[in-house]
Design an enzyme around this catalytic site. Structure first.
Site, PDB file in Angstrom:
ATOM      1  N   HIS A   1     -47.971 -13.088 -33.894  1.00  0.00           N
ATOM      2  CA  HIS A   1     -46.781 -12.241 -33.877  1.00  0.00           C
ATOM      3  C   HIS A   1     -45.566 -13.049 -34.312  1.00  0.00           C
ATOM      4  CE1 HIS A   1     -47.785  -8.462 -31.358  1.00  0.00           C
ATOM      5  NE2 HIS A   1     -48.898  -8.945 -31.877  1.00  0.00           N
TER       6      HIS A   1
ATOM      7  N   TYR B   1     -38.245  -4.332 -26.962  1.00  0.00           N
ATOM      8  CA  TYR B   1     -37.305  -4.410 -25.847  1.00  0.00           C
ATOM      9  C   TYR B   1     -36.338  -3.240 -25.964  1.00  0.00           C
ATOM     10  CZ  TYR B   1     -38.909  -9.297 -25.670  1.00  0.00           C
ATOM     11  OH  TYR B   1     -39.666 -10.433 -25.612  1.00  0.00           O
TER      12      TYR B   1
ATOM     13  N   PRO C   1     -40.463 -13.554 -15.850  1.00  0.00           N
ATOM     14  CA  PRO C   1     -41.226 -13.217 -17.062  1.00  0.00           C
ATOM     15  C   PRO C   1     -40.379 -12.734 -18.229  1.00  0.00           C
ATOM     16  CG  PRO C   1     -41.378 -11.431 -15.490  1.00  0.00           C
ATOM     17  CD  PRO C   1     -40.604 -12.526 -14.797  1.00  0.00           C
TER      18      PRO C   1
ATOM     19  N   LYS D   1     -42.557 -17.397 -20.622  1.00  0.00           N
ATOM     20  CA  LYS D   1     -42.665 -18.851 -20.672  1.00  0.00           C
ATOM     21  C   LYS D   1     -43.678 -19.440 -19.677  1.00  0.00           C
ATOM     22  CE  LYS D   1     -39.319 -19.507 -23.701  1.00  0.00           C
ATOM     23  NZ  LYS D   1     -39.615 -19.986 -25.062  1.00  0.00           N
TER      24      LYS D   1
ATOM     25  N   TYR E   1     -37.015 -18.750 -28.198  1.00  0.00           N
ATOM     26  CA  TYR E   1     -37.991 -17.713 -27.897  1.00  0.00           C
ATOM     27  C   TYR E   1     -39.408 -18.258 -28.059  1.00  0.00           C
ATOM     28  CZ  TYR E   1     -39.806 -12.847 -28.009  1.00  0.00           C
ATOM     29  OH  TYR E   1     -40.449 -11.662 -27.756  1.00  0.00           O
TER      30      TYR E   1
END
Length: 390
Positions: free
Chosen positions: A75, A200, A292, A296, A387
């Protein structure tokens, strides 16, 4: 009870303990893993699934990546939705140009268990550690209802409520912590992903998230009030609320399917001032729990397992304790960087509730952050590097 002695006793058969065990065996260190649950429970627990490039490199270099390389999905984009529209961020072309590999954690755990056993390692399922005590040049682990185990070192990889962490904090190790004041309803559904990317969604009713797992299973998140009972959320209510927050009337429908599991996650973070001392050292959630928001947790576990394995190998092979003495200094700056970004992500995703002036102000700041991420290349590079980084 009879006592067996090994180089390292590992508490917990999650990603941290299993990566550590495999790396130790690869380095010629004998170890045993004690896991309180049975094997089926360990291998069937659905958790995170996003592996950073660093984690993939570590697993690949140590022969632990056959499954994820064969079946994992790369991704490089994520998508944001709000009342102001939708945009996709191609983070794989930003920052350091690194992707995520999506591979369900339960699949990775199954792979790691199989490889650990193939290499001759021992896992005692159903063995619950009750106490850790240091005895000179060794440490003893009391096993409830079973034989005690002693080792030159004990590695606590059994989570933030585990015996390893409890033993270390009982010695006075301090904890820095934060309750983010946010809860998520985590929902696993038997349905293909509805979006091409991680999604998101910012909404006045709360955050919603879409996370692909496999071609037939998808993870969704819905922000919910603290104290929510998952039983109060029927499948119809879940899908209706997801449709509202993900704005399907504007952007298209979701692919529905049966709800496989649902649970409430309270977003909390903490970090121990030191991840170990003497004969006891921690990795993964035992050393620090991270929210979350930025996926990570498993990646920090792999990082810490790699560093701790090198340190323990040196200590056991030739008495060189330099690596253990530097373990905190080597991993904590990277742990705190991950926490800082996770905290930043939480602020981006979760606006204040209510209609008062202060709540309205906070939500406008939230949208200003999102607009900056949409339009600023510098902001996008910062996002991409953090990220995917660890």
């Amino acid at each position: 009870m009879a006592t067996a002695q090994v180089g390292v006793v590992i508490l917990g058969a999650g990603p941290a303990g299993l990566v550590l065990g495999n790396l130790l065996l690869d380095g010629g260190v004998d170890c045993v893993i004690l896991e309180r649950r049975d094997r089926a429970a360990v291998e069937g627990r659905a958790r995170a699934g996003f592996l950073a490039a660093h984690s993939v490199r570590v697993l690949t270099e140590h022969g632990l990546a056959d499954g994820l390389l064969a079946r994992g999905k790369t991704h490089t984009t994520c998508l944001f939705r709000s009342e102001r529209g939708e945009f996709t961020l191609d983070y794989g072309k930003l920052g350091l140009g690194e992707p995520h590999t999506v591979y369900p954690q339960q699949d990775l755990v199954r792979d790691l268990i199989a490889e650990y056993l193939r290499r001759g390692g021992e896992i005692r399922f159903g063995a619950e550690a009750g106490e850790v005590t240091e005895e000179g040049a060794a440490a003893r682990v009391r096993v409830r209802g079973g034989a005690d185990v002693t080792g030159r070192y004990v590695a606590g990889c059994d989570g933030h409520r585990g015996t390893g962490r409890a033993a270390l904090t009982a010695r006075g190790t301090r904890t820095a912590r934060r309750d983010h004041g946010v809860s998520w309803l985590a929902v696993l559904v038997a349905a293909p992903p509805s979006l091409e990317a991680v999604g998101y969604a910012l909404h006045e009713r709360g955050f919603a998230g879409h996370m692909a797992r496999t071609d037939t299973v998808t993870r969704y998140y819905l922000q919910c009030p603290r104290g929510t009972d998952p039983a109060d959320w029927s499948a119809d209510r879940i899908w209706t609320e997801l449709a509202t927050r993900l704005r399907t009337a504007e952007f298209g429908p979701l692919r529905p399917g049966p709800v496989l599991a649902k649970a409430v996650v309270d977003l909390r973070s903490d970090v121990l001032d030191s991840p170990g001392a003497g004969r006891l050292w921690l990795a993964g959630d035992a050393a620090g729990l991270i929210s979350p928001s930025a996926a990570k947790g498993a990646n920090l576990a792999v990082l810490q397992a790699e560093l701790l394995a090198l340190a323990l190998e040196a200590a056991l092979a030739n008495g060189d304790g330099t690596g253990l003495a530097r373990y905190a200094a080597d991993c904590l700056p990277r742990v705190w960087r991950a926490h800082e970004f996770s905290h930043w992500m939480s602020g981006l995703l979760h606006g204040p509730a209510g209609a008062d002036d202060e709540a309205r102000y906070g939500r406008q700041l939230q949208y200003a952050r999102l607009e900056s991420l949409r339009t600023s290349r510098a902001h996008q590079d910062f996002f991409a590097e953090n990220y995917t980084g660890i």
